[in-house]
Design a protein around this motif. Structure first.
Motif, PDB file in Angstrom:
ATOM      1  N   ARG A 188       0.828  -1.206   0.000  1.00 29.98           N
ATOM      2  CA  ARG A 188       0.000   0.000   0.000  1.00 29.98           C
ATOM      3  C   ARG A 188       0.863   1.258   0.000  1.00 29.98           C
ATOM      4  NH1 ARG A 188      -3.963  -0.466   4.997  1.00 29.98           N
ATOM      5  NH2 ARG A 188      -2.137  -1.552   5.870  1.00 29.98           N
ATOM      6  N   VAL A 189       0.325   2.331  -0.565  1.00 28.51           N
ATOM      7  CA  VAL A 189       0.967   3.637  -0.509  1.00 28.51           C
ATOM      8  C   VAL A 189       0.042   4.564   0.263  1.00 28.51           C
ATOM      9  CG1 VAL A 189       1.836   5.615  -1.820  1.00 28.51           C
ATOM     10  CG2 VAL A 189       2.157   3.290  -2.713  1.00 28.51           C
ATOM     11  N   VAL A 190       0.566   5.241   1.286  1.00 23.47           N
ATOM     12  CA  VAL A 190      -0.235   6.167   2.079  1.00 23.47           C
ATOM     13  C   VAL A 190       0.383   7.550   2.013  1.00 23.47           C
ATOM     14  CG1 VAL A 190      -1.075   4.370   3.638  1.00 23.47           C
ATOM     15  CG2 VAL A 190       1.012   5.627   4.216  1.00 23.47           C
ATOM     16  N   ALA A 191      -0.440   8.571   2.227  1.00 25.36           N
ATOM     17  CA  ALA A 191       0.021   9.962   2.217  1.00 25.36           C
ATOM     18  C   ALA A 191      -0.107  10.542   3.618  1.00 25.36           C
ATOM     19  CB  ALA A 191      -0.804  10.778   1.226  1.00 25.36           C
ATOM     20  N   LEU A 192       0.965  11.182   4.071  1.00 30.23           N
ATOM     21  CA  LEU A 192       0.973  11.810   5.385  1.00 30.23           C
ATOM     22  C   LEU A 192       0.960  13.323   5.236  1.00 30.23           C
ATOM     23  CD1 LEU A 192       2.727   8.974   5.613  1.00 30.23           C
ATOM     24  CD2 LEU A 192       3.066   9.776   7.945  1.00 30.23           C
ATOM     25  N   GLY A 193      -0.078  13.827   4.602  1.00 28.30           N
ATOM     26  CA  GLY A 193      -0.284  15.264   4.516  1.00 28.30           C
ATOM     27  C   GLY A 193       0.665  15.981   3.586  1.00 28.30           C
ATOM     28  N   GLU A 194       0.488  17.305   3.533  1.00 24.10           N
ATOM     29  CA  GLU A 194       1.283  18.137   2.634  1.00 24.10           C
ATOM     30  C   GLU A 194       2.155  19.104   3.425  1.00 24.10           C
ATOM     31  OE1 GLU A 194      -1.754  21.058   3.801  1.00 24.10           O
ATOM     32  OE2 GLU A 194      -1.831  18.918   3.374  1.00 24.10           O
ATOM     33  N   ARG A 195       3.163  19.621   2.723  1.00 30.59           N
ATOM     34  CA  ARG A 195       4.064  20.629   3.279  1.00 30.59           C
ATOM     35  C   ARG A 195       4.142  21.805   2.321  1.00 30.59           C
ATOM     36  NH1 ARG A 195       7.422  15.667   4.597  1.00 30.59           N
ATOM     37  NH2 ARG A 195       8.310  15.863   2.506  1.00 30.59           N
ATOM     38  N   GLU A 196       4.091  22.999   2.847  1.00 31.59           N
ATOM     39  CA  GLU A 196       4.264  24.231   2.075  1.00 31.59           C
ATOM     40  C   GLU A 196       5.751  24.572   2.057  1.00 31.59           C
ATOM     41  OE1 GLU A 196       3.592  27.323  -0.175  1.00 31.59           O
ATOM     42  OE2 GLU A 196       1.725  26.638   0.770  1.00 31.59           O
ATOM     43  N   CYS A 197       6.309  24.780   0.848  1.00 38.79           N
ATOM     44  CA  CYS A 197       7.753  25.012   0.715  1.00 38.79           C
ATOM     45  C   CYS A 197       8.049  26.236  -0.155  1.00 38.79           C
ATOM     46  CB  CYS A 197       8.423  23.784   0.099  1.00 38.79           C
ATOM     47  SG  CYS A 197       8.060  22.227   0.923  1.00 38.79           S
ATOM     48  N   SER A 198       7.219  27.264  -0.068  1.00 41.90           N
ATOM     49  CA  SER A 198       7.322  28.385  -1.009  1.00 41.90           C
ATOM     50  C   SER A 198       8.332  29.452  -0.626  1.00 41.90           C
ATOM     51  CB  SER A 198       5.942  29.033  -1.199  1.00 41.90           C
ATOM     52  OG  SER A 198       5.046  28.128  -1.799  1.00 41.90           O
ATOM     53  N   VAL A 199       8.855  29.437   0.595  1.00 43.66           N
ATOM     54  CA  VAL A 199       9.887  30.409   0.968  1.00 43.66           C
ATOM     55  C   VAL A 199      11.217  29.866   0.471  1.00 43.66           C
ATOM     56  CG1 VAL A 199      11.019  31.665   2.839  1.00 43.66           C
ATOM     57  CG2 VAL A 199       8.573  31.145   2.988  1.00 43.66           C
ATOM     58  N   GLN A 200      11.706  30.432  -0.638  1.00 40.20           N
ATOM     59  CA  GLN A 200      12.888  29.900  -1.321  1.00 40.20           C
ATOM     60  C   GLN A 200      13.809  31.028  -1.767  1.00 40.20           C
ATOM     61  OE1 GLN A 200      11.545  27.566  -4.662  1.00 40.20           O
ATOM     62  NE2 GLN A 200      10.233  26.238  -3.428  1.00 40.20           N
ATOM     63  N   ARG A 201      15.092  30.699  -1.860  1.00 42.73           N
ATOM     64  CA  ARG A 201      16.041  31.597  -2.521  1.00 42.73           C
ATOM     65  C   ARG A 201      16.788  30.765  -3.561  1.00 42.73           C
ATOM     66  NH1 ARG A 201      19.383  28.196  -0.917  1.00 42.73           N
ATOM     67  NH2 ARG A 201      20.796  28.366   0.864  1.00 42.73           N
ATOM     68  N   ARG A 202      16.855  31.292  -4.789  1.00 46.27           N
ATOM     69  CA  ARG A 202      17.476  30.578  -5.902  1.00 46.27           C
ATOM     70  C   ARG A 202      16.888  29.172  -6.069  1.00 46.27           C
ATOM     71  NH1 ARG A 202      21.796  33.084  -3.377  1.00 46.27           N
ATOM     72  NH2 ARG A 202      22.519  31.126  -2.428  1.00 46.27           N
TER      73      ARG A 202
ATOM     74  N   LEU B 211       8.420  -4.949   7.819  1.00 43.38           N
ATOM     75  CA  LEU B 211       7.511  -4.880   8.964  1.00 43.38           C
ATOM     76  C   LEU B 211       6.377  -3.891   8.718  1.00 43.38           C
ATOM     77  CD1 LEU B 211      10.205  -4.740  11.797  1.00 43.38           C
ATOM     78  CD2 LEU B 211       8.973  -6.754  10.948  1.00 43.38           C
ATOM     79  N   ALA B 212       5.290  -4.055   9.464  1.00 42.40           N
ATOM     80  CA  ALA B 212       4.142  -3.139   9.397  1.00 42.40           C
ATOM     81  C   ALA B 212       4.515  -1.808  10.049  1.00 42.40           C
ATOM     82  CB  ALA B 212       2.942  -3.761  10.104  1.00 42.40           C
ATOM     83  N   PRO B 213       3.826  -0.735   9.694  1.00 38.09           N
ATOM     84  CA  PRO B 213       4.130   0.570  10.313  1.00 38.09           C
ATOM     85  C   PRO B 213       3.694   0.612  11.773  1.00 38.09           C
ATOM     86  CG  PRO B 213       2.171   0.738   8.954  1.00 38.09           C
ATOM     87  CD  PRO B 213       2.730  -0.640   8.712  1.00 38.09           C
ATOM     88  N   THR B 214       4.161   1.616  12.488  1.00 41.86           N
ATOM     89  CA  THR B 214       3.771   1.778  13.888  1.00 41.86           C
ATOM     90  C   THR B 214       2.392   2.406  14.027  1.00 41.86           C
ATOM     91  OG1 THR B 214       4.802   3.961  14.021  1.00 41.86           O
ATOM     92  CG2 THR B 214       6.188   2.064  14.581  1.00 41.86           C
ATOM     93  N   PHE B 215       1.874   2.969  12.921  1.00 37.53           N
ATOM     94  CA  PHE B 215       0.587   3.664  12.954  1.00 37.53           C
ATOM     95  C   PHE B 215      -0.453   2.892  12.142  1.00 37.53           C
ATOM     96  CE2 PHE B 215       3.137   5.299   9.445  1.00 37.53           C
ATOM     97  CZ  PHE B 215       2.272   5.186   8.370  1.00 37.53           C
ATOM     98  N   ASP B 216      -1.702   3.263  12.319  1.00 38.96           N
ATOM     99  CA  ASP B 216      -2.788   2.682  11.537  1.00 38.96           C
ATOM    100  C   ASP B 216      -2.944   3.483  10.247  1.00 38.96           C
ATOM    101  OD1 ASP B 216      -5.111   1.748  10.410  1.00 38.96           O
ATOM    102  OD2 ASP B 216      -6.363   1.976  12.202  1.00 38.96           O
ATOM    103  N   PRO B 217      -2.626   2.905   9.096  1.00 34.24           N
ATOM    104  CA  PRO B 217      -2.716   3.655   7.831  1.00 34.24           C
ATOM    105  C   PRO B 217      -4.112   4.171   7.519  1.00 34.24           C
ATOM    106  CG  PRO B 217      -1.461   1.624   7.545  1.00 34.24           C
ATOM    107  CD  PRO B 217      -2.123   1.535   8.885  1.00 34.24           C
ATOM    108  N   ASP B 218      -5.114   3.569   8.108  1.00 32.77           N
ATOM    109  CA  ASP B 218      -6.495   3.985   7.845  1.00 32.77           C
ATOM    110  C   ASP B 218      -6.986   5.041   8.828  1.00 32.77           C
ATOM    111  OD1 ASP B 218      -6.802   2.132   5.690  1.00 32.77           O
ATOM    112  OD2 ASP B 218      -7.067   0.530   7.159  1.00 32.77           O
TER     113      ASP B 218
END
Length: 455
Positions: free
Chosen positions: A220-234, A330-337
């Motif tokens: 299975r593939v699970v998503a753990l939320g998003e991250r905002e990364c817009s403060v950038q230089r070059r 091994l299984a993850p430490t969290f419940d993917p659902d």
């Protein structure tokens, strides 16, 4: 669980991985260059092996030396961290061919996502939104001009084999495109050994939002939320936060679903990040304010990200531990659902660079006093007395703060920045003090141009 782990990296990320390994009772082995012999990650490991001189090609990218160190120390697995060999498919194959466990995605997934054009085409086929652009490398400057005429100016000229914000240029017209094509192609050939370029539509005002994924041992593939990364230089990130202040619950659902599809398309295992461009609503429109109308796939980073701590704090997981569990089957430490975010986290990259022009400023660290307090975490690679050398990235530490909401996280970040004492090298702490008072950043309605507007 894995019993012994060699960390094929340096600085704060090596120290970070070693910390989790030791907590889990795993024997941690460090490799280091001659220049890094006195850094904390070396002394904190259970065993350490020098793999060469300061030049990364002779040490941290020296495959033979790293594998010899693994054999010498009886390592069972190798964790590549980020950078260096972390996204090198040949290295992953070599590690596994040597009978070692590779703590990362499979070599085929790394190779598939390492070429931007191939990755774009794979994502489009999987139903992941991609920006208008070429489906094959622009074989000549005339082919690039023809593609741009169809896509529409302005366009982004990108190295097909590039990554990490390197190998990109913007062209507003044909003359500029011809210049950028030659410039980016030459850079890509020199840096990546592949001068291929692709042409994509360029969006003048855009946000950079990414999704953390984890391919589990059961497929299975699970998503753990998003991250905002817009403060950038070059095109290089300076600040990351989770969750993104621009993402509504409805948009988040679409983001996470697209990221999972991206991972599934390449049979992804272990930790990875799906990076996207988020096109904000037009200022002054009836839907003015934080939010967006569309997002596009940018690239997939087939490794652990620098900014993984903000996800850890919001989701209450140790991503390095989850990586090791996946690698061990091994299984993850969290419940993917039952994954659910809690609170808000912000990461500030503390670099040895001046706070105005962001030029590197290495040197001997005379003073190093880290801030403490509720919701404050510091992942550092140095202590007082160490030397920040010019041989590697300027990142010295990651200051990560969390709170019940974004406002509390910002308040804690202000106090932590004020309480972080570093003397010796140049340091960008004054920039963060300025940013955390900036009305645009505080509002949450900002984009990748915020740093240039501040300067």
């Amino acid at each position: 669980m894995i019993e012994s782990l060699l960390v094929a990296n340096r600085g704060e990320i090596a120290r970070r991985i070693i910390r989790t390994a030791r907590r889990l009772g795993i024997r941690a082995i460090a490799v280091h260059s001659e220049a890094d012999a006195g850094l904390p990650f070396v002394t904190e490991a259970d065993e350490a092996v020098c793999v060469g001189p300061a030049n990364p090609a002779q040490s941290y990218r020296n495959v033979e030396a790293i594998l010899a160190a693994a054999q010498k120390t009886g390592a069972q697995a190798i964790h590549p961290g980020y950078g260096f060999l972390s996204e090198n498919a040949d290295f992953a194959r070599t590690v596994e061919a040597a009978g070692l466990i590779w703590v990362g995605p499979g070599a085929d997934a790394i190779a598939a996502m390492g070429d931007k054009i191939n990755a774009r085409n794979l994502m489009a086929a999987a139903g992941v939104p991609v920006a208008p652009g070429t489906t094959d490398p622009a074989a000549s400057v005339d082919a690039a001009v023809a593609a741009a005429a169809e896509i529409g100016y302005p366009v982004m000229v990108k190295a097909a084999a590039g990554g990490g914000g390197m190998g990109m240029g913007v062209a507003a017209d044909e003359a500029e495109l011809r210049t950028q094509y030659e410039k980016v192609g030459a850079f890509a050939d020199r840096m990546f050994g592949d001068g291929s370029v692709l042409i994509e539509r360029y969006f003048p005002r855009v946000r950079h939002v990414e999704v953390q994924i984890l391919g589990l041992a059961d497929g299975r593939v699970v998503a753990l939320g998003e991250r905002e990364c817009s403060v950038q230089r070059r095109n290089q990130k300076l600040v990351e936060e989770s969750p993104s202040p621009a993402v509504s619950p409805e948009l988040r659902s679409r983001f996470l679903a697209a990221a999972v599809r991206a991972g599934e398309a390449v049979g992804y295992r272990n930790a990875g990040t799906v990076e996207c461009l988020l096109v904000p609503r037009q200022r002054g429109s009836q839907v003015d304010g934080p939010g967006a109308e569309e997002f596009f796939f940018l690239e997939m980073n087939t490794r652990l990200q620098v900014e993984h701590p903000v996800t850890e704090l919001v989701y209450g997981v140790d991503l390095v531990e989850e990586q090791l569990r996946v690698a061990a089957g091994l299984a993850p430490t969290f419940d993917p659902d039952a994954l659910a975010p809690r609170g808000h986290a912000i990461e500030l990259r503390i670099n040895a660079e001046d706070p105005k022009r962001f030029l590197p400023g290495p040197g001997v660290i005379a003073t190093w006093n880290e801030p403490t307090g509720d919701g404050v975490r510091v992942d550092s690679g140095y202590v007082a007395g160490n030397t920040v050398t010019p041989f590697y990235d300027s990142l010295m530490a990651k200051l990560v703060v969390s709170g019940a909401d974004r406002a509390e996280a910002i308040e804690r970040a202000r106090a932590a920045v004020a309480g972080f004492e570093i003397a010796g090298p140049k340091v960008n702490l004054p920039f963060f003090a300025e940013l955390l008072e900036n009305a645009e950043f505080v509002s949450g309605d900002y984009d990748t141009g915020i740093v240039s507007r501040m300067r």
